[in-house]
Design a protein around this motif. Structure first.
Motif, PDB file in Angstrom:
ATOM      1  N   HIS A  88      10.281  23.451  12.835  1.00 52.06           N
ATOM      2  CA  HIS A  88      11.007  23.052  14.043  1.00 52.06           C
ATOM      3  C   HIS A  88      10.084  22.314  15.001  1.00 52.06           C
ATOM      4  N   ARG A  89       8.878  22.819  15.187  1.00 54.17           N
ATOM      5  CA  ARG A  89       7.930  22.177  16.089  1.00 54.17           C
ATOM      6  C   ARG A  89       7.549  20.788  15.590  1.00 54.17           C
ATOM      7  N   MET A  90       7.350  20.655  14.281  1.00 50.94           N
ATOM      8  CA  MET A  90       7.007  19.356  13.709  1.00 50.94           C
ATOM      9  C   MET A  90       8.115  18.338  13.958  1.00 50.94           C
ATOM     10  N   ILE A  91       9.363  18.758  13.815  1.00 46.92           N
ATOM     11  CA  ILE A  91      10.501  17.858  14.045  1.00 46.92           C
ATOM     12  C   ILE A  91      10.585  17.475  15.518  1.00 46.92           C
ATOM     13  N   GLU A  92      10.356  18.443  16.409  1.00 50.50           N
ATOM     14  CA  GLU A  92      10.376  18.167  17.845  1.00 50.50           C
ATOM     15  C   GLU A  92       9.312  17.140  18.220  1.00 50.50           C
ATOM     16  N   VAL A  93       8.106  17.335  17.738  1.00 51.17           N
ATOM     17  CA  VAL A  93       6.998  16.427  18.051  1.00 51.17           C
ATOM     18  C   VAL A  93       7.259  15.041  17.465  1.00 51.17           C
ATOM     19  N   SER A  94       7.781  15.003  16.247  1.00 50.17           N
ATOM     20  CA  SER A  94       8.069  13.719  15.594  1.00 50.17           C
ATOM     21  C   SER A  94       9.154  12.954  16.341  1.00 50.17           C
ATOM     22  N   ALA A  95      10.192  13.665  16.787  1.00 50.29           N
ATOM     23  CA  ALA A  95      11.272  13.018  17.539  1.00 50.29           C
ATOM     24  C   ALA A  95      10.751  12.433  18.846  1.00 50.29           C
ATOM     25  N   GLN A  96       9.876  13.178  19.531  1.00 53.43           N
ATOM     26  CA  GLN A  96       9.284  12.672  20.763  1.00 53.43           C
ATOM     27  C   GLN A  96       8.428  11.443  20.499  1.00 53.43           C
ATOM     28  N   ALA A  97       7.734  11.436  19.367  1.00 53.82           N
ATOM     29  CA  ALA A  97       6.836  10.326  19.044  1.00 53.82           C
ATOM     30  C   ALA A  97       7.583   9.013  18.825  1.00 53.82           C
ATOM     31  N   VAL A  98       8.852   9.095  18.407  1.00 57.76           N
ATOM     32  CA  VAL A  98       9.632   7.868  18.195  1.00 57.76           C
ATOM     33  C   VAL A  98      10.602   7.607  19.351  1.00 57.76           C
ATOM     34  N   GLY A  99      10.435   8.335  20.447  1.00 59.18           N
ATOM     35  CA  GLY A  99      11.180   8.020  21.649  1.00 59.18           C
ATOM     36  C   GLY A  99      12.549   8.646  21.787  1.00 59.18           C
ATOM     37  N   LEU A 100      12.879   9.624  20.949  1.00 63.03           N
ATOM     38  CA  LEU A 100      14.162  10.309  21.093  1.00 63.03           C
ATOM     39  C   LEU A 100      14.039  11.388  22.169  1.00 63.03           C
ATOM     40  N   LYS A 101      14.945  11.382  23.123  1.00 65.92           N
ATOM     41  CA  LYS A 101      14.889  12.361  24.200  1.00 65.92           C
ATOM     42  C   LYS A 101      15.188  13.768  23.700  1.00 65.92           C
ATOM     43  N   GLU A 102      16.012  13.844  22.669  1.00 62.96           N
ATOM     44  CA  GLU A 102      16.372  15.145  22.105  1.00 62.96           C
ATOM     45  C   GLU A 102      16.276  15.067  20.585  1.00 62.96           C
ATOM     46  N   ALA A 103      15.576  16.004  19.993  1.00 61.59           N
ATOM     47  CA  ALA A 103      15.432  16.006  18.532  1.00 61.59           C
ATOM     48  C   ALA A 103      16.765  16.341  17.874  1.00 61.59           C
ATOM     49  N   PRO A 104      17.088  15.696  16.762  1.00 58.19           N
ATOM     50  CA  PRO A 104      18.315  16.057  16.052  1.00 58.19           C
ATOM     51  C   PRO A 104      18.260  17.508  15.577  1.00 58.19           C
ATOM     52  N   GLU A 105      19.404  18.157  15.579  1.00 62.40           N
ATOM     53  CA  GLU A 105      19.459  19.496  14.988  1.00 62.40           C
ATOM     54  C   GLU A 105      19.266  19.344  13.473  1.00 62.40           C
ATOM     55  N   THR A 106      18.366  20.132  12.933  1.00 59.02           N
ATOM     56  CA  THR A 106      18.020  20.009  11.520  1.00 59.02           C
ATOM     57  C   THR A 106      18.492  21.242  10.761  1.00 59.02           C
ATOM     58  N   PHE A 107      19.112  20.996   9.607  1.00 57.55           N
ATOM     59  CA  PHE A 107      19.624  22.076   8.765  1.00 57.55           C
ATOM     60  C   PHE A 107      19.045  21.943   7.360  1.00 57.55           C
ATOM     61  N   ILE A 108      18.793  23.072   6.742  1.00 60.32           N
ATOM     62  CA  ILE A 108      18.373  23.112   5.337  1.00 60.32           C
ATOM     63  C   ILE A 108      19.497  23.740   4.535  1.00 60.32           C
ATOM     64  N   TYR A 109      19.803  23.127   3.391  1.00 57.65           N
ATOM     65  CA  TYR A 109      20.862  23.706   2.567  1.00 57.65           C
ATOM     66  C   TYR A 109      20.423  23.798   1.115  1.00 57.65           C
ATOM     67  N   ASN A 110      21.041  24.715   0.400  1.00 55.88           N
ATOM     68  CA  ASN A 110      20.728  24.947  -1.008  1.00 55.88           C
ATOM     69  C   ASN A 110      21.284  23.803  -1.839  1.00 55.88           C
ATOM     70  N   SER A 111      20.391  23.000  -2.379  1.00 55.07           N
ATOM     71  CA  SER A 111      20.803  21.789  -3.103  1.00 55.07           C
ATOM     72  C   SER A 111      20.828  21.988  -4.611  1.00 55.07           C
ATOM     73  N   HIS A 112      20.520  23.196  -5.070  1.00 57.27           N
ATOM     74  CA  HIS A 112      20.529  23.508  -6.506  1.00 57.27           C
ATOM     75  C   HIS A 112      19.680  22.510  -7.293  1.00 57.27           C
ATOM     76  N   GLY A 113      18.490  22.212  -6.747  1.00 53.23           N
ATOM     77  CA  GLY A 113      17.532  21.365  -7.448  1.00 53.23           C
ATOM     78  C   GLY A 113      17.551  19.901  -7.077  1.00 53.23           C
ATOM     79  N   VAL A 114      18.558  19.459  -6.341  1.00 51.49           N
ATOM     80  CA  VAL A 114      18.645  18.042  -5.958  1.00 51.49           C
ATOM     81  C   VAL A 114      17.772  17.802  -4.734  1.00 51.49           C
ATOM     82  N   MET A 115      16.893  16.804  -4.809  1.00 53.14           N
ATOM     83  CA  MET A 115      15.993  16.483  -3.704  1.00 53.14           C
ATOM     84  C   MET A 115      16.562  15.322  -2.900  1.00 53.14           C
TER      85      MET A 115
END
Length: 267
Positions: A88-115
């Motif tokens: 979460h912290r990495m995403i927040e810092v990355s979003a700030q680095a590219v000028g986004l005022k608010e980081a996108p909400e990020t979700f992880i889902y079970n992809s059953h092996g699909v990358m």
């Protein structure tokens, strides 16, 4: 460094984006003129079915996006300060680095092996990033930063902007133009990913991992050998496959990001 997306936008995206906008506006103008002429001639009933179809399409899209959002909230895992805080912290810092005022909400889902990973806009103005479980398992920290950066690139570059997408939408009727524009956008986002990863090897290996699909083999893959496969692609059949595709070849993407990295290092 003050981030400006214009410095990262691929020349092909600038070209095809302009053509898409011009073609889309022309088609919209022709459609509006046709409606105006029908009204002036008193044939307003002829446009009612068109308006009804347009409204139905919009409503169906709203319903589908609302259902997807409900599914996401009930089945995917939200990355937050209380859930995978380091990511979460990495995403927040990355979003700030590219000028986004608010980081996108990020979700992880079970992809059953699909990358894979996706930048998403659903209902309202909220931004989202989806990361597959297999992707997280296969990547190291720098590779994940590249992938997150690529998806942030879609958001910061305005690729999911409803208004600009609406203006360009009719241009997808032009054969092969929409595909070319989509491929160019991916190259732009790879540049943003490289900027955040700050490591061309992380960028190349993150892309080659999508081709390999193995966490074990990804650690020992040779990115230069994979990049060299681009020269093996048959000219004619490779071109045919290319013009129908919405994504560049992975070998081509590795080559492009390597060239971009070399250019930045030289500068």
């Amino acid at each position: 460094m003050d981030f400006k997306i214009a410095k990262f936008r691929h020349p092909k995206e600038k070209l095809y984006g302009t053509i898409m906008l011009a073609a889309g506006l022309m088609i919209w103008i022709v459609l509006l003129l046709a409606i105006a002429i029908s009204v002036l001639k008193g044939s307003i009933l002829t446009i009612v079915p068109m308006l009804a179809v347009g409204l139905l399409i919009w409503f169906a899209s709203f319903v589908v996006r609302s259902l997807i959002r409900a599914h996401m909230l009930g089945h995917y895992v939200l990355v937050s300060p209380n859930q995978f805080p380091q990511l979460h912290r990495m995403i927040e810092v990355s979003a700030q680095a590219v000028g986004l005022k608010e980081a996108p909400e990020t979700f992880i889902y079970n992809s059953h092996g699909v990358m894979n990973a996706f930048a998403v806009r659903l209902v309202g103005r909220k931004r989202y990033i989806w990361l597959t479980s297999a992707l997280i398992d296969a990547d190291n920290g720098d590779q994940i930063r590249f992938v997150v950066g690529h998806e942030l690139g879609h958001h910061v570059a305005g690729h999911l902007n409803d208004f600009s997408s609406f203006l360009r939408y009719p241009a997808y009727l032009v054969p092969f133009l929409g595909q070319a524009y989509s491929r160019a956008r991916e190259l732009t986002c790879d540049r943003v990913g490289h900027y955040l990863a700050r490591d061309v090897d992380a960028a190349r290996t993150a892309l080659q991992m999508l081709a390999c699909g193995s966490a074990k083999l990804n650690k020992v893959m040779n990115p230069q050998a994979f990049q060299d496969q681009e020269a093996m692609v048959p000219s004619f059949w490779g071109f045919i496959l290319h013009i129908f595709s919405y994504y560049p070849r992975l070998t081509k993407r590795v080559q492009e990001v390597a060239n971009w990295g070399a250019l930045k290092n030289a500068g």
